[in-house]
Design a protein around this motif. Structure first.
Motif, PDB file in Angstrom:
ATOM      1  N   VAL A  38      20.753  75.203  26.989  1.00 50.08           N
ATOM      2  CA  VAL A  38      21.781  74.359  26.642  1.00 50.08           C
ATOM      3  C   VAL A  38      21.677  72.967  27.357  1.00 50.08           C
ATOM      4  O   VAL A  38      21.774  71.744  26.791  1.00 50.08           O
ATOM      5  CB  VAL A  38      23.176  75.027  26.804  1.00 50.08           C
ATOM      6  CG1 VAL A  38      24.272  73.800  26.494  1.00 50.08           C
ATOM      7  CG2 VAL A  38      23.556  76.282  26.209  1.00 50.08           C
ATOM      8  N   ILE A  39      21.274  72.831  28.646  1.00 49.96           N
ATOM      9  CA  ILE A  39      21.121  71.682  29.317  1.00 49.96           C
ATOM     10  C   ILE A  39      19.997  70.977  28.575  1.00 49.96           C
ATOM     11  O   ILE A  39      19.979  69.919  28.512  1.00 49.96           O
ATOM     12  CB  ILE A  39      20.968  72.083  30.953  1.00 49.96           C
ATOM     13  CG1 ILE A  39      22.280  72.574  31.629  1.00 49.96           C
ATOM     14  CG2 ILE A  39      20.629  70.773  31.643  1.00 49.96           C
ATOM     15  CD1 ILE A  39      22.062  72.988  32.920  1.00 49.96           C
ATOM     16  N   MET A  40      19.022  71.710  28.516  1.00 47.95           N
ATOM     17  CA  MET A  40      17.772  71.266  28.057  1.00 47.95           C
ATOM     18  C   MET A  40      18.053  70.569  26.640  1.00 47.95           C
ATOM     19  O   MET A  40      17.468  69.379  26.126  1.00 47.95           O
ATOM     20  CB  MET A  40      16.529  71.879  27.893  1.00 47.95           C
ATOM     21  CG  MET A  40      15.840  72.172  29.164  1.00 47.95           C
ATOM     22  SD  MET A  40      14.161  72.834  28.978  1.00 47.95           S
ATOM     23  CE  MET A  40      14.703  74.671  28.858  1.00 47.95           C
ATOM     24  N   PHE A  41      18.747  71.135  25.732  1.00 45.74           N
ATOM     25  CA  PHE A  41      19.279  70.707  24.442  1.00 45.74           C
ATOM     26  C   PHE A  41      20.257  69.362  24.692  1.00 45.74           C
ATOM     27  O   PHE A  41      19.843  68.418  23.814  1.00 45.74           O
ATOM     28  CB  PHE A  41      20.195  71.635  23.517  1.00 45.74           C
ATOM     29  CG  PHE A  41      20.505  71.016  22.475  1.00 45.74           C
ATOM     30  CD1 PHE A  41      19.960  71.019  21.545  1.00 45.74           C
ATOM     31  CD2 PHE A  41      21.902  70.685  22.352  1.00 45.74           C
ATOM     32  CE1 PHE A  41      20.383  70.579  20.322  1.00 45.74           C
ATOM     33  CE2 PHE A  41      22.629  70.253  21.074  1.00 45.74           C
ATOM     34  CZ  PHE A  41      21.583  70.035  20.051  1.00 45.74           C
ATOM     35  N   THR A  42      21.005  69.102  25.680  1.00 43.96           N
ATOM     36  CA  THR A  42      21.562  67.954  25.818  1.00 43.96           C
ATOM     37  C   THR A  42      20.527  66.875  26.125  1.00 43.96           C
ATOM     38  O   THR A  42      20.622  65.554  25.551  1.00 43.96           O
ATOM     39  CB  THR A  42      22.417  67.805  26.941  1.00 43.96           C
ATOM     40  OG1 THR A  42      21.776  68.127  28.105  1.00 43.96           O
ATOM     41  CG2 THR A  42      23.695  69.179  26.615  1.00 43.96           C
ATOM     42  N   ASP A  43      19.458  67.128  26.806  1.00 49.50           N
ATOM     43  CA  ASP A  43      18.447  66.016  27.002  1.00 49.50           C
ATOM     44  C   ASP A  43      17.870  65.780  25.745  1.00 49.50           C
ATOM     45  O   ASP A  43      17.462  64.342  25.465  1.00 49.50           O
ATOM     46  CB  ASP A  43      17.544  66.610  27.926  1.00 49.50           C
ATOM     47  CG  ASP A  43      16.237  65.516  28.366  1.00 49.50           C
ATOM     48  OD1 ASP A  43      16.496  64.299  29.020  1.00 49.50           O
ATOM     49  OD2 ASP A  43      15.214  65.695  28.277  1.00 49.50           O
ATOM     50  N   LEU A  44      17.561  66.638  24.732  1.00 54.62           N
ATOM     51  CA  LEU A  44      16.884  66.235  23.455  1.00 54.62           C
ATOM     52  C   LEU A  44      17.753  65.558  22.722  1.00 54.62           C
ATOM     53  O   LEU A  44      17.312  64.586  22.164  1.00 54.62           O
ATOM     54  CB  LEU A  44      16.552  67.646  22.807  1.00 54.62           C
ATOM     55  CG  LEU A  44      15.404  68.633  23.638  1.00 54.62           C
ATOM     56  CD1 LEU A  44      15.263  69.818  22.720  1.00 54.62           C
ATOM     57  CD2 LEU A  44      14.157  67.876  23.895  1.00 54.62           C
ATOM     58  N   MET A  45      19.128  65.697  22.754  1.00 52.01           N
ATOM     59  CA  MET A  45      19.970  64.832  22.030  1.00 52.01           C
ATOM     60  C   MET A  45      19.993  63.376  22.574  1.00 52.01           C
ATOM     61  O   MET A  45      19.923  62.469  21.700  1.00 52.01           O
ATOM     62  CB  MET A  45      21.363  65.509  22.077  1.00 52.01           C
ATOM     63  CG  MET A  45      22.541  64.524  21.265  1.00 52.01           C
ATOM     64  SD  MET A  45      22.120  64.512  19.490  1.00 52.01           S
ATOM     65  CE  MET A  45      22.790  66.656  19.430  1.00 52.01           C
ATOM     66  N   TYR A  46      19.875  63.365  23.742  1.00 45.91           N
ATOM     67  CA  TYR A  46      19.954  61.983  24.542  1.00 45.91           C
ATOM     68  C   TYR A  46      18.573  61.272  24.130  1.00 45.91           C
ATOM     69  O   TYR A  46      18.541  60.194  23.849  1.00 45.91           O
ATOM     70  CB  TYR A  46      19.914  62.109  26.144  1.00 45.91           C
ATOM     71  CG  TYR A  46      19.472  61.012  26.878  1.00 45.91           C
ATOM     72  CD1 TYR A  46      20.432  59.872  27.225  1.00 45.91           C
ATOM     73  CD2 TYR A  46      18.382  60.888  27.333  1.00 45.91           C
ATOM     74  CE1 TYR A  46      19.871  58.766  27.986  1.00 45.91           C
ATOM     75  CE2 TYR A  46      18.011  59.753  28.259  1.00 45.91           C
ATOM     76  CZ  TYR A  46      18.693  58.891  28.312  1.00 45.91           C
ATOM     77  OH  TYR A  46      18.222  57.907  29.255  1.00 45.91           O
ATOM     78  N   ALA A  47      17.467  62.016  24.174  1.00 44.95           N
ATOM     79  CA  ALA A  47      16.131  61.497  23.903  1.00 44.95           C
ATOM     80  C   ALA A  47      15.929  61.066  22.581  1.00 44.95           C
ATOM     81  O   ALA A  47      15.391  60.039  21.880  1.00 44.95           O
ATOM     82  CB  ALA A  47      14.832  62.434  24.246  1.00 44.95           C
ATOM     83  N   ALA A  48      16.526  62.033  21.442  1.00 52.71           N
ATOM     84  CA  ALA A  48      16.572  61.370  20.195  1.00 52.71           C
ATOM     85  C   ALA A  48      17.222  60.217  19.619  1.00 52.71           C
ATOM     86  O   ALA A  48      16.700  59.684  18.970  1.00 52.71           O
ATOM     87  CB  ALA A  48      17.285  62.600  19.317  1.00 52.71           C
TER      88      ALA A  48
END
Length: 420
Positions: A107-117
């Motif tokens: 879940v934490i890595m998904f938040t980073d992917l959302m930010y990077a997108a």
């Protein structure tokens, strides 16, 4: 690590942030590798300790939660080069994680992917993702309340917002800040470039002005010196040589005095030196007297026809330009005119000042000074600066009488406006 540079030397990674273009990096950024390793290691540690985010779900074996975790870690390696792809795959991975016992690292890595997108994606994606995630958060909150009908259902909306909307909003804020900083830097560079262009143009204009002034002040004296020195060498009578040397001395002293005055003005950067009066058309008589002295031996006579209304005042730039045009025309007549009358005509009608100098041309006896053509160029520049018109050339091509005319028309304001 390989990085592609744009033509202006900017890192392609940074360019991706600015224009939203997708750039493929054969090797991931070191920060992305670090994030992937930290996320994967943290997720494995949580799984080994038995700390699961959805521990009450046992639809699949516990080890299956490591599959979404590994996929999410792999997407972290591509967060800069393939932002839209990693968001789509990451979304599927975080959904799949909900059917397992769950892992907080995923879940934490998904938040980073959302930010990077949002940060590294296209401008359109950066605008749409925050809006879409905001709508999803609202929809999840309403749906949870309608389904569970308990206040605790609000926590589902809060978690959804923290996982999707909050990182998207943070990425949008950072991207806007970076774009504003780059825009400010570009404006500063453009301002500096325009300032440099203005400085160069000012220097060029000042050099042209100095060249015109230097030519107009000294050229007539040097022309007289050249003519009479040639006469002194070619005429054998003592009286003619003495007269020529007297004219040479007079023009040498005057030219040297004007040169010293000009050099003093150029060297005085403090502004303490008293300004000298700019020459005006009231001093045309002095120019004619000097021309009569120099041109007497060449058979030249000089006349002035001034039909300007008495007491009229003209703008200083117009007076200066008209005076220099008369001065240069007289100098050219001393160099090239054949024996005859050189006529200077001044007229001021309505909003126009007319200056005309006519002189005979053709074969002439005695010495003649060489010309460089710079005088005509200087006159044209002066007239152009005042939006006027200049004509220079022969007006009568009869075999018996050939006339060369310089005529300038300079626009001026009306006398009533000048006195107001």
């Amino acid at each position: 690590m390989y990085r592609r540079l744009t033509p202006d030397g900017e890192d392609a990674e940074r360019r991706t942030v600015l224009d939203g273009g997708v750039t493929w990096f054969p090797r991931p950024h070191r920060d992305d590798v670090l994030l992937a390793l930290l996320g994967l290691s943290g997720g494995l540690l949580l799984w080994a300790l038995g700390l699961h985010s959805t521990g009450n779900r046992h639809l699949l074996p516990a080890w299956t939660t490591l599959v979404p975790l590994a996929v999410m870690a792999g997407m972290e390696l591509l967060r800069r080069s393939m932002p839209r792809t990693i968001l789509a795959v990451g979304t599927l991975a975080v959904i799949a994680d909900q059917f397992t016992v769950g892992n907080l690292g995923t879940v934490i890595m998904f938040t980073d992917l959302m930010y990077a997108a949002v940060v590294y994606g296209t401008p359109a994606s950066a605008r749409r993702i925050p809006v879409i995630t905001g709508l999803i958060t609202v929809a999840m909150t309403i749906g949870a309340l309608a389904w569970l009908r308990r206040p605790e259902a609000l926590l589902i909306g809060v978690v959804t917002g923290l996982v999707s909307f909050a990182p998207a909003l943070t990425g949008a804020a950072l991207r806007n800040h970076r774009e504003a900083a780059v825009a400010a830097r570009l404006r500063a560079e453009q301002t500096a470039l325009l300032a440099e262009i203005d400085r160069t143009q000012a220097i060029t204009a000042e050099r042209s002005r100095m060249a015109r002034e230097l030519h107009d002040m000294v050229a007539n004296h040097l022309s007289a010196i050249a003519i009479h020195s040639t006469a002194a060498l070619s005429i054998g009578t003592p009286k003619a040589s003495t007269d020529a040397l007297a004219v040479i001395r007079e023009n040498s002293v005057q030219g040297l005095s004007e040169m010293r005055r000009l050099i003093g003005l150029l060297r005085d950067s403090s502004g303490d030196q008293e300004p000298t009066a700019a020459p005006s058309l009231d001093s045309v008589d002095v120019l004619l007297d000097q021309a009569r002295t120099v041109g007497a031996d060449s058979g030249l006579a000089f006349t002035l026809d001034d039909t300007r209304p008495p007491g009229g005042r003209l703008p200083a730039p117009v007076e200066m330009a008209a005076y220099r045009i008369v001065q240069e025309s007289l100098t050219n007549a001393l160099k090239h005119a054949s024996p005859g009358t050189v006529a200077v005509t001044l007229a001021h009608t309505d909003r126009l000042l007319s200056v005309a100098v006519t002189s005979p041309y053709g074969e002439r006896p005695g010495p003649r000074a060489p010309g460089s053509g710079a005088g005509l160029v200087g006159m044209q520049e002066r007239v152009t600066l005042l939006d006027g018109a200049l004509e220079a050339g022969p007006t009568n091509t009869d075999a018996d009488s050939k006339i060369w005319q310089v005529r300038a028309e300079l626009p001026v304001e009306d006398d009533t406006e000048l006195h107001a």
